[in-house]
Write a protein that holds these residues in place. Structure first.
Motif, PDB file in Angstrom:
ATOM      1  N   TYR A  53       0.676  -1.264  -0.058  1.00  0.00           N
ATOM      2  CA  TYR A  53       0.064  -0.077  -0.196  1.00  0.00           C
ATOM      3  C   TYR A  53       0.658   1.346   0.087  1.00  0.00           C
ATOM      4  CZ  TYR A  53      -3.783  -3.265   0.952  1.00  0.00           C
ATOM      5  OH  TYR A  53      -4.646  -4.305   1.086  1.00  0.00           O
ATOM      6  N   SER A  54       2.001   1.227  -0.290  1.00  0.00           N
ATOM      7  CA  SER A  54       3.052   2.401   0.204  1.00  0.00           C
ATOM      8  C   SER A  54       2.942   3.142   0.962  1.00  0.00           C
ATOM      9  CB  SER A  54       3.080   3.137  -1.165  1.00  0.00           C
ATOM     10  OG  SER A  54       3.252   2.103  -2.223  1.00  0.00           O
ATOM     11  N   ILE A  55       2.650   2.832   2.426  1.00  0.00           N
ATOM     12  CA  ILE A  55       2.390   3.609   3.441  1.00  0.00           C
ATOM     13  C   ILE A  55       2.910   2.850   4.772  1.00  0.00           C
ATOM     14  CG2 ILE A  55       0.178   2.378   4.271  1.00  0.00           C
ATOM     15  CD1 ILE A  55      -0.784   5.312   5.027  1.00  0.00           C
ATOM     16  N   ASN A  56       3.791   3.741   5.467  1.00  0.00           N
ATOM     17  CA  ASN A  56       4.489   3.293   6.767  1.00  0.00           C
ATOM     18  C   ASN A  56       3.312   3.210   7.753  1.00  0.00           C
ATOM     19  OD1 ASN A  56       5.615   4.102   9.314  1.00  0.00           O
ATOM     20  ND2 ASN A  56       7.319   3.281   8.174  1.00  0.00           N
ATOM     21  N   VAL A  57       3.215   2.020   8.345  1.00  0.00           N
ATOM     22  CA  VAL A  57       2.289   1.752   9.442  1.00  0.00           C
ATOM     23  C   VAL A  57       2.261   2.497  10.603  1.00  0.00           C
ATOM     24  CG1 VAL A  57       1.918  -0.338   8.902  1.00  0.00           C
ATOM     25  CG2 VAL A  57       3.296  -0.211  10.595  1.00  0.00           C
ATOM     26  N   ASN A  58       3.677   3.181  11.001  1.00  0.00           N
ATOM     27  CA  ASN A  58       3.840   4.267  11.985  1.00  0.00           C
ATOM     28  C   ASN A  58       3.257   5.560  11.623  1.00  0.00           C
ATOM     29  OD1 ASN A  58       5.123   2.384  14.142  1.00  0.00           O
ATOM     30  ND2 ASN A  58       6.764   2.438  12.492  1.00  0.00           N
ATOM     31  N   ASP A  59       3.423   5.928  10.644  1.00  0.00           N
ATOM     32  CA  ASP A  59       2.734   7.172  10.023  1.00  0.00           C
ATOM     33  C   ASP A  59       1.199   7.203   9.866  1.00  0.00           C
ATOM     34  OD1 ASP A  59       5.495   8.070   9.577  1.00  0.00           O
ATOM     35  OD2 ASP A  59       5.533   7.526   7.520  1.00  0.00           O
ATOM     36  N   ALA A  60       0.957   5.779   9.522  1.00  0.00           N
ATOM     37  CA  ALA A  60      -0.570   5.699   9.441  1.00  0.00           C
ATOM     38  C   ALA A  60      -1.340   5.852  10.820  1.00  0.00           C
ATOM     39  CB  ALA A  60      -0.988   4.237   8.831  1.00  0.00           C
ATOM     40  N   GLU A  61      -0.619   5.304  11.783  1.00  0.00           N
ATOM     41  CA  GLU A  61      -0.836   5.364  13.159  1.00  0.00           C
ATOM     42  C   GLU A  61      -1.194   6.846  13.771  1.00  0.00           C
ATOM     43  OE1 GLU A  61      -0.573   2.839  17.059  1.00  0.00           O
ATOM     44  OE2 GLU A  61       1.375   3.179  16.277  1.00  0.00           O
ATOM     45  N   VAL A  62       0.009   7.708  13.294  1.00  0.00           N
ATOM     46  CA  VAL A  62      -0.152   9.026  13.601  1.00  0.00           C
ATOM     47  C   VAL A  62      -1.303   9.802  13.009  1.00  0.00           C
ATOM     48  CG1 VAL A  62       1.184  11.225  13.354  1.00  0.00           C
ATOM     49  CG2 VAL A  62       2.250   9.099  14.079  1.00  0.00           C
ATOM     50  N   VAL A  63      -1.529   9.499  11.854  1.00  0.00           N
ATOM     51  CA  VAL A  63      -2.566  10.256  11.231  1.00  0.00           C
ATOM     52  C   VAL A  63      -3.923   9.548  11.708  1.00  0.00           C
ATOM     53  CG1 VAL A  63      -4.131   9.925   8.761  1.00  0.00           C
ATOM     54  CG2 VAL A  63      -1.609  10.181   8.632  1.00  0.00           C
ATOM     55  N   GLY A  64      -4.090   8.164  12.117  1.00  0.00           N
ATOM     56  CA  GLY A  64      -5.198   7.816  12.821  1.00  0.00           C
ATOM     57  C   GLY A  64      -5.553   8.500  14.268  1.00  0.00           C
ATOM     58  N   ASP A  65      -4.233   8.644  14.719  1.00  0.00           N
ATOM     59  CA  ASP A  65      -4.453   9.267  16.159  1.00  0.00           C
ATOM     60  C   ASP A  65      -4.987  10.833  16.065  1.00  0.00           C
ATOM     61  OD1 ASP A  65      -3.706   7.163  17.067  1.00  0.00           O
ATOM     62  OD2 ASP A  65      -1.456   7.731  17.763  1.00  0.00           O
ATOM     63  N   LYS A  66      -4.302  11.462  14.942  1.00  0.00           N
ATOM     64  CA  LYS A  66      -4.875  12.879  14.690  1.00  0.00           C
ATOM     65  C   LYS A  66      -6.605  12.969  14.268  1.00  0.00           C
ATOM     66  CE  LYS A  66      -0.381  14.572  13.798  1.00  0.00           C
ATOM     67  NZ  LYS A  66       0.364  15.483  13.008  1.00  0.00           N
ATOM     68  N   TYR A  67      -6.749  11.933  13.638  1.00  0.00           N
ATOM     69  CA  TYR A  67      -8.442  12.020  13.485  1.00  0.00           C
ATOM     70  C   TYR A  67      -9.332  11.367  15.001  1.00  0.00           C
ATOM     71  CZ  TYR A  67      -8.390  12.570   8.349  1.00  0.00           C
ATOM     72  OH  TYR A  67      -8.319  13.166   7.277  1.00  0.00           O
ATOM     73  N   MET A  68      -8.365  10.725  15.842  1.00  0.00           N
ATOM     74  CA  MET A  68      -9.070  10.548  16.976  1.00  0.00           C
ATOM     75  C   MET A  68      -9.276  11.760  17.935  1.00  0.00           C
ATOM     76  SD  MET A  68     -10.515   8.286  18.675  1.00  0.00           S
ATOM     77  CE  MET A  68     -11.142   8.389  20.375  1.00  0.00           C
ATOM     78  N   THR A  69      -8.196  12.330  17.896  1.00  0.00           N
ATOM     79  CA  THR A  69      -8.198  13.661  18.826  1.00  0.00           C
ATOM     80  C   THR A  69      -8.781  15.053  18.350  1.00  0.00           C
ATOM     81  OG1 THR A  69      -5.897  14.570  17.855  1.00  0.00           O
ATOM     82  CG2 THR A  69      -5.721  12.960  19.646  1.00  0.00           C
ATOM     83  N   GLY A  70      -9.080  14.839  17.001  1.00  0.00           N
ATOM     84  CA  GLY A  70      -9.750  16.021  16.306  1.00  0.00           C
ATOM     85  C   GLY A  70      -8.918  17.307  15.848  1.00  0.00           C
ATOM     86  N   GLU A  71      -7.649  16.559  15.574  1.00  0.00           N
ATOM     87  CA  GLU A  71      -6.605  17.420  15.073  1.00  0.00           C
ATOM     88  C   GLU A  71      -6.816  17.498  13.474  1.00  0.00           C
ATOM     89  OE1 GLU A  71      -1.792  18.094  14.576  1.00  0.00           O
ATOM     90  OE2 GLU A  71      -2.529  16.829  16.153  1.00  0.00           O
ATOM     91  N   PHE A  72      -7.224  16.320  12.880  1.00  0.00           N
ATOM     92  CA  PHE A  72      -7.492  16.205  11.607  1.00  0.00           C
ATOM     93  C   PHE A  72      -9.214  15.877  11.578  1.00  0.00           C
ATOM     94  CE2 PHE A  72      -3.217  14.481   9.750  1.00  0.00           C
ATOM     95  CZ  PHE A  72      -2.675  15.740   9.913  1.00  0.00           C
ATOM     96  N   GLY A  73      -9.778  16.398  10.601  1.00  0.00           N
ATOM     97  CA  GLY A  73     -11.126  15.896  10.426  1.00  0.00           C
ATOM     98  C   GLY A  73     -12.225  16.670  11.066  1.00  0.00           C
ATOM     99  N   THR A  74     -13.416  16.245  10.986  1.00  0.00           N
ATOM    100  CA  THR A  74     -14.732  17.148  11.579  1.00  0.00           C
ATOM    101  C   THR A  74     -15.089  16.319  12.889  1.00  0.00           C
ATOM    102  OG1 THR A  74     -15.354  17.001   9.011  1.00  0.00           O
ATOM    103  CG2 THR A  74     -16.862  17.598  10.772  1.00  0.00           C
ATOM    104  N   PRO A  75     -14.653  17.190  13.954  1.00  0.00           N
ATOM    105  CA  PRO A  75     -14.945  17.021  15.370  1.00  0.00           C
ATOM    106  C   PRO A  75     -16.500  16.306  15.406  1.00  0.00           C
ATOM    107  CG  PRO A  75     -13.520  18.626  15.359  1.00  0.00           C
ATOM    108  CD  PRO A  75     -14.062  18.465  13.768  1.00  0.00           C
ATOM    109  N   CYS A  76     -16.573  15.463  16.277  1.00  0.00           N
ATOM    110  CA  CYS A  76     -18.040  15.172  16.608  1.00  0.00           C
ATOM    111  C   CYS A  76     -18.496  16.011  17.895  1.00  0.00           C
ATOM    112  CB  CYS A  76     -17.960  13.673  17.273  1.00  0.00           C
ATOM    113  SG  CYS A  76     -17.810  12.561  15.806  1.00  0.00           S
ATOM    114  N   GLN A  77     -19.764  16.338  17.827  1.00  0.00           N
ATOM    115  CA  GLN A  77     -20.283  17.210  18.784  1.00  0.00           C
ATOM    116  C   GLN A  77     -21.503  16.714  19.344  1.00  0.00           C
ATOM    117  OE1 GLN A  77     -20.402  21.224  17.132  1.00  0.00           O
ATOM    118  NE2 GLN A  77     -18.594  20.964  15.844  1.00  0.00           N
TER     119      GLN A  77
END
Length: 167
Positions: free
Chosen positions: A143-167
């Motif tokens: 998939y041409s993606i590093n799993v550690n980098d993917a985890e960082v992106v996933g964490d940013k969606y979890m914390t709301g740093e990326f994406g649309t926060p739930c309210q």
């Protein structure tokens, strides 16, 4: 793969993984007493956690569990969670990525990173802290993606740093 099945959603407070006893955002399995209904439980205590994109990935992930189980894709019965995650990793990542891009308009890279979340049981060691070299290398090559980098992106969606926060 011509089998049809129903999907039912339910909210449940304090949703815990029955194997680990740890809190989960969502879990799924066959609805008790039904042969064709897949029940997806969402942790109502976490309803405002994360982002819409993260929840979307979670729901897609759980729907694919149901599809694999109902259609018996690996031609064995029963299919374990680990076996389903292996099937997802090998056969469903790109479809999840495409769906996330289409639904949320996020980058293809972020969608790919989110699509490989939720399968730590097969790609990490027993302590769930280190990625297994064989899976890490395979994901990087496939998939041409590093799993550690993917985890960082996933964490940013979890914390709301990326994406649309739930309210």
């Amino acid at each position: 793969t011509g089998h049809t099945f129903n999907i039912q959603f339910a909210e449940q407070p304090n949703l815990l993984n029955p194997s680990t006893g740890l809190p989960e955002l969502g879990l799924s399995g066959p609805r008790a007493g039904s042969t064709n209904t897949w029940l997806i439980k969402l942790n109502s205590n976490a309803a405002n956690a994360g982002t819409k994109e993260l929840w979307g990935q979670l729901i897609l992930h759980e729907i694919i569990h149901g599809f694999i189980r109902q259609n018996n894709i690996d031609f064995t019965t029963p299919v374990t969670i680990g076996e389903m995650h292996k099937i997802m990793l090998e056969s469903w990542v790109l479809q999840m990525q495409e769906a996330l891009v289409a639904i949320y308009g996020i980058s293809s890279y972020d969608a790919l990173a989110l699509s490989i979340q939720g399968i730590d049981d097969i790609i990490k060691d027993e302590s769930q802290t280190m990625y297994l070299e064989s899976f890490r290398d395979w994901i990087d090559q496939e998939y041409s993606i590093n799993v550690n980098d993917a985890e960082v992106v996933g964490d940013k969606y979890m914390t709301g740093e990326f994406g649309t926060p739930c309210q």
